[in-house]
Design a protein around this motif. Structure first.
Motif, PDB file in Angstrom:
ATOM      1  N   SER A 172      44.505  81.325  20.538  1.00  0.00           N
ATOM      2  CA  SER A 172      43.976  80.084  21.123  1.00  0.00           C
ATOM      3  C   SER A 172      45.018  79.454  22.039  1.00  0.00           C
ATOM      4  CB  SER A 172      43.595  79.103  20.008  1.00  0.00           C
ATOM      5  OG  SER A 172      43.116  77.906  20.550  1.00  0.00           O
TER       6      SER A 172
ATOM      7  N   LEU B  50      44.467  78.891  26.071  1.00  0.00           N
ATOM      8  CA  LEU B  50      44.492  77.560  26.688  1.00  0.00           C
ATOM      9  C   LEU B  50      45.635  77.440  27.703  1.00  0.00           C
ATOM     10  CD1 LEU B  50      43.539  75.319  23.633  1.00  0.00           C
ATOM     11  CD2 LEU B  50      42.129  75.880  25.613  1.00  0.00           C
TER      12      LEU B  50
ATOM     13  N   ILE C 225      45.288  71.830  29.823  1.00  0.00           N
ATOM     14  CA  ILE C 225      44.123  71.768  28.929  1.00  0.00           C
ATOM     15  C   ILE C 225      44.623  72.026  27.510  1.00  0.00           C
ATOM     16  CG2 ILE C 225      41.902  72.800  28.342  1.00  0.00           C
ATOM     17  CD1 ILE C 225      41.604  73.527  31.314  1.00  0.00           C
TER      18      ILE C 225
ATOM     19  N   PRO D 137      43.945  71.269  23.122  1.00  0.00           N
ATOM     20  CA  PRO D 137      42.939  70.862  22.139  1.00  0.00           C
ATOM     21  C   PRO D 137      43.049  69.361  21.870  1.00  0.00           C
ATOM     22  CG  PRO D 137      44.640  72.217  21.126  1.00  0.00           C
ATOM     23  CD  PRO D 137      44.930  72.187  22.586  1.00  0.00           C
ATOM     24  N   LYS D 138      41.952  68.792  21.412  1.00  0.00           N
ATOM     25  CA  LYS D 138      41.934  67.340  21.199  1.00  0.00           C
ATOM     26  C   LYS D 138      41.299  66.991  19.862  1.00  0.00           C
ATOM     27  CE  LYS D 138      40.484  66.840  25.853  1.00  0.00           C
ATOM     28  NZ  LYS D 138      39.386  66.378  26.679  1.00  0.00           N
ATOM     29  N   LEU D 139      41.663  65.812  19.386  1.00  0.00           N
ATOM     30  CA  LEU D 139      40.973  65.177  18.262  1.00  0.00           C
ATOM     31  C   LEU D 139      40.841  63.701  18.620  1.00  0.00           C
ATOM     32  CD1 LEU D 139      42.474  66.440  14.856  1.00  0.00           C
ATOM     33  CD2 LEU D 139      40.111  66.624  15.607  1.00  0.00           C
TER      34      LEU D 139
ATOM     35  N   TRP E 214      41.274  60.447  13.904  1.00  0.00           N
ATOM     36  CA  TRP E 214      41.492  61.667  13.118  1.00  0.00           C
ATOM     37  C   TRP E 214      42.861  62.278  13.420  1.00  0.00           C
ATOM     38  CZ3 TRP E 214      38.858  62.031   9.017  1.00  0.00           C
ATOM     39  CH2 TRP E 214      37.523  61.651   8.961  1.00  0.00           C
TER      40      TRP E 214
ATOM     41  N   ARG F  25      45.599  62.951  10.643  1.00  0.00           N
ATOM     42  CA  ARG F  25      46.105  64.310  10.419  1.00  0.00           C
ATOM     43  C   ARG F  25      47.609  64.373  10.655  1.00  0.00           C
ATOM     44  NH1 ARG F  25      43.305  69.914  10.580  1.00  0.00           N
ATOM     45  NH2 ARG F  25      45.167  71.047  10.029  1.00  0.00           N
TER      46      ARG F  25
ATOM     47  N   TYR G 137      48.943  73.615  16.269  1.00  0.00           N
ATOM     48  CA  TYR G 137      47.697  73.673  17.044  1.00  0.00           C
ATOM     49  C   TYR G 137      47.879  73.113  18.457  1.00  0.00           C
ATOM     50  CZ  TYR G 137      45.362  74.236  12.483  1.00  0.00           C
ATOM     51  OH  TYR G 137      44.954  74.664  11.247  1.00  0.00           O
TER      52      TYR G 137
ATOM     53  N   THR H  92      38.122  79.114  21.061  1.00  0.00           N
ATOM     54  CA  THR H  92      39.330  79.632  21.720  1.00  0.00           C
ATOM     55  C   THR H  92      40.161  80.471  20.750  1.00  0.00           C
ATOM     56  OG1 THR H  92      40.517  77.595  21.192  1.00  0.00           O
ATOM     57  CG2 THR H  92      39.455  77.709  23.347  1.00  0.00           C
ATOM     58  N   LEU H  93      39.905  80.294  19.454  1.00  0.00           N
ATOM     59  CA  LEU H  93      40.626  81.109  18.464  1.00  0.00           C
ATOM     60  C   LEU H  93      40.292  82.597  18.641  1.00  0.00           C
ATOM     61  CD1 LEU H  93      39.974  78.885  15.330  1.00  0.00           C
ATOM     62  CD2 LEU H  93      42.240  79.417  16.245  1.00  0.00           C
ATOM     63  N   PHE H  94      39.034  82.846  19.001  1.00  0.00           N
ATOM     64  CA  PHE H  94      38.569  84.241  19.086  1.00  0.00           C
ATOM     65  C   PHE H  94      38.183  84.535  20.541  1.00  0.00           C
ATOM     66  CE2 PHE H  94      37.042  82.238  15.059  1.00  0.00           C
ATOM     67  CZ  PHE H  94      38.078  82.694  14.262  1.00  0.00           C
ATOM     68  N   SER H  95      39.113  84.268  21.442  1.00  0.00           N
ATOM     69  CA  SER H  95      38.771  84.190  22.866  1.00  0.00           C
ATOM     70  C   SER H  95      39.088  85.445  23.666  1.00  0.00           C
ATOM     71  CB  SER H  95      39.494  82.990  23.487  1.00  0.00           C
ATOM     72  OG  SER H  95      40.874  83.025  23.178  1.00  0.00           O
TER      73      SER H  95
ATOM     74  N   HIS I 274      36.788  71.176  24.951  1.00  0.00           N
ATOM     75  CA  HIS I 274      36.611  70.222  23.855  1.00  0.00           C
ATOM     76  C   HIS I 274      35.160  69.744  23.759  1.00  0.00           C
ATOM     77  CE1 HIS I 274      37.977  67.452  20.825  1.00  0.00           C
ATOM     78  NE2 HIS I 274      37.352  66.476  21.444  1.00  0.00           N
TER      79      HIS I 274
ATOM     80  N   VAL J 207      38.075  67.466  11.951  1.00  0.00           N
ATOM     81  CA  VAL J 207      39.516  67.255  11.765  1.00  0.00           C
ATOM     82  C   VAL J 207      40.155  68.422  11.004  1.00  0.00           C
ATOM     83  CG1 VAL J 207      39.213  65.903   9.650  1.00  0.00           C
ATOM     84  CG2 VAL J 207      41.274  65.597  11.018  1.00  0.00           C
TER      85      VAL J 207
ATOM     86  N   PRO K 263      40.168  71.826  13.924  1.00  0.00           N
ATOM     87  CA  PRO K 263      40.151  71.345  15.318  1.00  0.00           C
ATOM     88  C   PRO K 263      40.045  72.465  16.354  1.00  0.00           C
ATOM     89  CG  PRO K 263      42.298  70.972  14.310  1.00  0.00           C
ATOM     90  CD  PRO K 263      41.382  71.404  13.219  1.00  0.00           C
ATOM     91  N   LEU K 264      40.708  73.577  16.145  1.00  0.00           N
ATOM     92  CA  LEU K 264      40.668  74.624  17.162  1.00  0.00           C
ATOM     93  C   LEU K 264      39.350  75.385  17.161  1.00  0.00           C
ATOM     94  CD1 LEU K 264      44.281  76.113  17.139  1.00  0.00           C
ATOM     95  CD2 LEU K 264      43.330  74.258  18.493  1.00  0.00           C
TER      96      LEU K 264
ATOM     97  N   GLU L 192      37.216  73.914  19.764  1.00  0.00           N
ATOM     98  CA  GLU L 192      37.588  74.056  21.170  1.00  0.00           C
ATOM     99  C   GLU L 192      36.895  75.340  21.609  1.00  0.00           C
ATOM    100  OE1 GLU L 192      39.491  71.774  22.860  1.00  0.00           O
ATOM    101  OE2 GLU L 192      39.371  70.618  21.005  1.00  0.00           O
TER     102      GLU L 192
END
Lengths: 457, 162
Positions: A132, A136, A147, A149-151, A155, A159, A237, B49-52, B95, B121, B124-125, B128
């Motif tokens: 990932s 990205l 780009i 990842p987002k939360l 949260w 986290r 992450y 995106t983990l398995f991208s 996202h 939460v 999270p990935l 994405e």
């Protein structure tokens, strides 16, 4: 014997085809044969297969009108799910093999697949985090903008700081305030400031712990984190940068120090100043070099001191301006129980911790030793209450906390049964967290009862 | 609207899993089981995106196929189909693009996703994601899934000469 080479998908590497892969293929009622056709498009057709795993050959029933090519590699896949009406599906598994067909049989040379019974989805996801990040990073390059990842802010804050763990601070601080109140000393706003300052210190330690565990590679190496173990993973992450974590940690430590200094100024107690300094030193030294206490198997002792005497005595001194035997004895109880939270939470992390040179107690000692150590430490915590009450150091109503002992026994049994299973151990870790809350709650109740009874008579 | 024959559209409507085949870096086919979504024109698949890796393959070579083969994953429908087409990866905002484009379709097939989303939460990935939009160009159809009979071939309007 399989070897990981160039062809990879996610984190489960493709490997040389082995009889085990063919046996898996044989377990599917049909297979999907794919190749790249003469127009350059992939094409697929379902058929049946007779598998000879030992010989490494698969005879495919020839599909009509779509001759399987013999001049290029083909892919043969078996795939399965179990539909769940109104939910979706589960029991995901697939295996695919690459190789050549000679017109009669297919001889696979490479294989790849996933079975969620073998590699749970959460572990598969964690193993795939580097993919990932690569994707990205490449996408950012292609788009000419970053780009990530987002939360949502809420949260992300929860986290990043691991906010729910604040119960570990609340128990000793509230107990320290309660003991002081039972001794006739209580000021509500300094009590509130103590709770806030202690919470800031705890959150600062959580964040600094993540910084050093990320930098050491311990969190990266951990592919079986749970809600109780493996850190916040916000840096792993790429949700927050190390720089961002550092700024947050410094801000939280600063806020804790400011509140501590304010309380020192209000109480005029140098003892409190020393307790505060000791707290920050222990908190930083927990993961930061040069001491890195948790990396040396001393994390539990640091936590026991920090969440025991330092938090509870600190809260007591804020109210009374002096040290005393009773809050010290009482502080041993949350100190031990909160150290045991760390102790159990380190069990699922032990392999990745060992890889990163983090020599925690579960890394150093055998499972039976760890299981026995848990039981002994829990017995000591309850013995402190019993002996303290019998000796007249603690008020007798505190004996009610012994009612929580069966919870400790449940955790002990759970550790034995689930030692090698991070995800089933999660429930045990939750019960262990509850043990501290229940014991702390009962002790608090005992002190409130003591205060009320004293006021009445 | 789309041109796919109705029996194939019916398969797309119910299929919980289809086999997406992409062309790997070395030219070999790589197959990924994914949940196919269909809006009556385009076919949508999606990937974390983990398995991208599959997304990287598609960006390098957009030619793909989607096979619908498993009656268990298609509410007992025993028909089978393979759809060839050109894929486009939609990834401007991993996202939230996918939520706008395919979340409603996804929910219809996999209602459990609502619960997963509440726990965003914790994963999270996983959320994405990029969307794979397939424009069908050629379809092969096997009634009753009998691939010992030649498939019925249908080609997209305008593709016949190709």
């Amino acid at each position: 014997m399989t070897t990981a080479t160039k062809m990879r998908s996610g984190s489960i590497p493709a490997h040389d085809a082995a009889p085990a892969d063919l046996e898996k293929l044989a377990s599917y009622p049909h297979v999907i044969v794919s190749w790249v056709d003469d127009a350059g498009y992939p094409t697929s057709v379902a058929t049946t297969a007779e598998v000879d795993a030992t010989a490494g050959r698969v005879v495919l029933a020839p599909p009509a009108g779509m001759p399987i090519p013999t001049d290029r590699d083909i892919n043969v896949m078996g795939s399965h799910i179990r539909p769940q009406e109104g939910i979706g599906y589960d029991q995901r598994r697939y295996v695919q093999l690459w190789g050549r067909s000679d017109g009669t049989a297919f001889s696979p040379s490479r294989a790849w697949g996933w079975d969620e019974n073998e590699v749970p989805f959460f572990e598969y996801s964690e193993r795939s985090v580097p993919q990932s990040r690569r994707y990205l990073a490449q996408l950012s390059e292609e788009k000419g903008r970053t780009i990530r990842p987002k939360l949502s802010p809420f949260w992300l804050a929860l986290r990043t700081t691991r906010l729910p763990f604040l119960s570990a601070t609340a128990v000793p601080v509230l107990l320290g305030i309660a003991v002081a109140a039972s001794h006739g000393a209580f000021t509500w706003w300094t009590a509130l400031l103590t709770l806030i300052g202690g919470s800031f210190a705890h959150l600062a330690i959580n964040v600094s712990n993540d910084i050093f565990d990320t930098l050491s590679g311990a969190d990266d190496a951990n592919t079986t984190p749970t809600q109780f173990s493996g850190g916040s993973r916000v840096a792993v992450y790429d949700l927050v940068s190390i720089r961002g974590l550092t700024q947050l940690s410094v801000a939280l430590f600063g806020a804790a120090a400011l509140i501590g200094l304010l309380l020192v100024a209000v109480t005029g107690s140098l003892t409190l100043l020393w307790i505060g300094i000791a707290g920050i030193v222990v908190g930083v030294a927990y993961t930061a070099p040069p001491l890195k206490l948790v990396y040396r198997g001393l994390g539990e002792f640091a936590v026991a001191i920090g969440f025991g005497p330092i938090m509870l005595l600190g809260a007591y001194v804020v109210q009374t301006g002096r040290l005393a035997v009773e809050p010290f004895v009482l502080s041993l109880v949350p100190g031990i129980l909160i150290a045991l939270i760390l102790f159990v939470n380190e069990i699922p992390d032990r392999r990745s911790d060992a890889e990163a040179g983090k020599r925690t107690l579960p890394v150093r000692f055998s499972p039976p030793t760890i299981q026995t150590a848990y039981l002994v430490a829990a017995i000591v915590a309850f013995a402190v209450i019993a002996v303290g009450a019998v000796a007249g150091i603690l008020p007798w109503p505190t004996l009610i906390a012994l009612a929580a002992a069966p919870i400790a026994l449940r955790v002990h049994r759970g550790i034995k049964v689930n030692y090698d299973s991070p995800y089933t151990l999660m429930a045990v870790m939750g019960t262990n967290v509850n043990l501290n809350l229940v014991v702390g709650g009962l002790l608090l109740l005992a002190y409130v009862a003591t205060i009320v009874v004293t006021a009445l008579i | 609207m789309g041109w796919l024959p109705e029996p194939i559209e019916q398969l797309l409507e119910v299929a919980l899993v289809g086999e997406l085949t992409v062309i790997g870096r070395d030219g070999r086919p790589i197959t990924h089981p994914l949940i196919p979504l269909y809006d009556g024109d385009k076919i949508y698949l999606h990937s974390s995106t983990l398995f991208s890796k599959k997304l990287e393959h598609i960006k390098r070579d957009a030619r793909v196929s989607l096979a619908l083969t498993d009656p268990v994953a298609m509410k007992g429908n025993t028909d089978r189909a393979t759809i060839q087409g050109t894929a486009r990866v939609i990834e401007d905002d991993p996202h939230s693009d996918w939520e706008r484009l395919i979340l409603d379709l996804w929910r219809q097939k996999e209602p459990a996703i609502n619960d997963f989303l509440k726990a965003r939460v914790a994963l999270p990935l996983f959320f994405e994601r990029a969307v794979i939009e397939i424009t069908p160009e050629r379809a092969l159809y096997w009634a009753d899934g009998k691939t010992d009979r030649a498939p019925v071939e249908t080609v997209a309007p305008g593709q016949e000469a190709a």
